[in-house]
Scaffold this active site. Sequence first.
Site, PDB file in Angstrom:
ATOM      1  N   GLU A  44       0.823  -1.216   0.000  1.00  0.00           N
ATOM      2  CA  GLU A  44       0.000   0.000   0.000  1.00  0.00           C
ATOM      3  C   GLU A  44       0.856   1.264   0.000  1.00  0.00           C
ATOM      4  OE1 GLU A  44      -2.427  -0.638   3.426  1.00  0.00           O
ATOM      5  OE2 GLU A  44      -3.761  -2.027   2.363  1.00  0.00           O
ATOM      6  N   VAL A  45       1.994   1.200   0.674  1.00  0.00           N
ATOM      7  CA  VAL A  45       2.844   2.400   0.784  1.00  0.00           C
ATOM      8  C   VAL A  45       4.147   2.129   0.027  1.00  0.00           C
ATOM      9  CG1 VAL A  45       3.990   3.987   2.353  1.00  0.00           C
ATOM     10  CG2 VAL A  45       1.841   2.891   3.057  1.00  0.00           C
ATOM     11  N   HIS A  54       9.151  -1.063   3.616  1.00  0.00           N
ATOM     12  CA  HIS A  54       8.917  -1.267   5.049  1.00  0.00           C
ATOM     13  C   HIS A  54       8.799  -2.757   5.277  1.00  0.00           C
ATOM     14  CE1 HIS A  54       5.113  -0.631   2.934  1.00  0.00           C
ATOM     15  NE2 HIS A  54       4.538  -1.485   3.788  1.00  0.00           N
TER      16      HIS A  54
END
Length: 122
Positions: free
Chosen positions: A101-102, A106
């Site tokens: 999503e980002v 991460h």
Amino acid sequence: MSYTYDDQNIFAKILRGEIPNTTVLETEHALAFRDLYPQAPTHVLVIPKGPYVCFDHFAQEATDVEIIDYVRAVGEVCKIEGVAEDGWRLIANAGEHAVQEVPHLHVHVLAGRPLGRMLAKA
Ligand code: DGP
């Protein structure tokens, strides 16, 4: 494959201090903070400070110093959160099929409850 980094993504804004976060650990090249929508009692995101879209981008283009710092930061988060005894999971989603999503690398550090199998059987 060439990678295009969008510096308006939410984690870039967190790194610039434009959006608050609950920091667990900060190192020279990495930041670890609590996920806003935790899926386990421990749900920490660890990001590099450099502009890397996903894990493969980072692995191919980051410096050795950045990579060492990042991996050590994940280890330090495990220590801080005390996850080693009962077990934990590290997830890195990359791209569309993994529903990233980002678009800033991460990893998710998840722990604190039984986490089930890694993937649902197709
Ligand atoms: P992924 O699907 O792997 O890209 O996971 C993105 C994660 O980011 C998701 O678990 C929710 C979390 N998240 C989204 N926006 C924010 C935010 O503004 N702050 C924090 N701390 N986490 C966020």
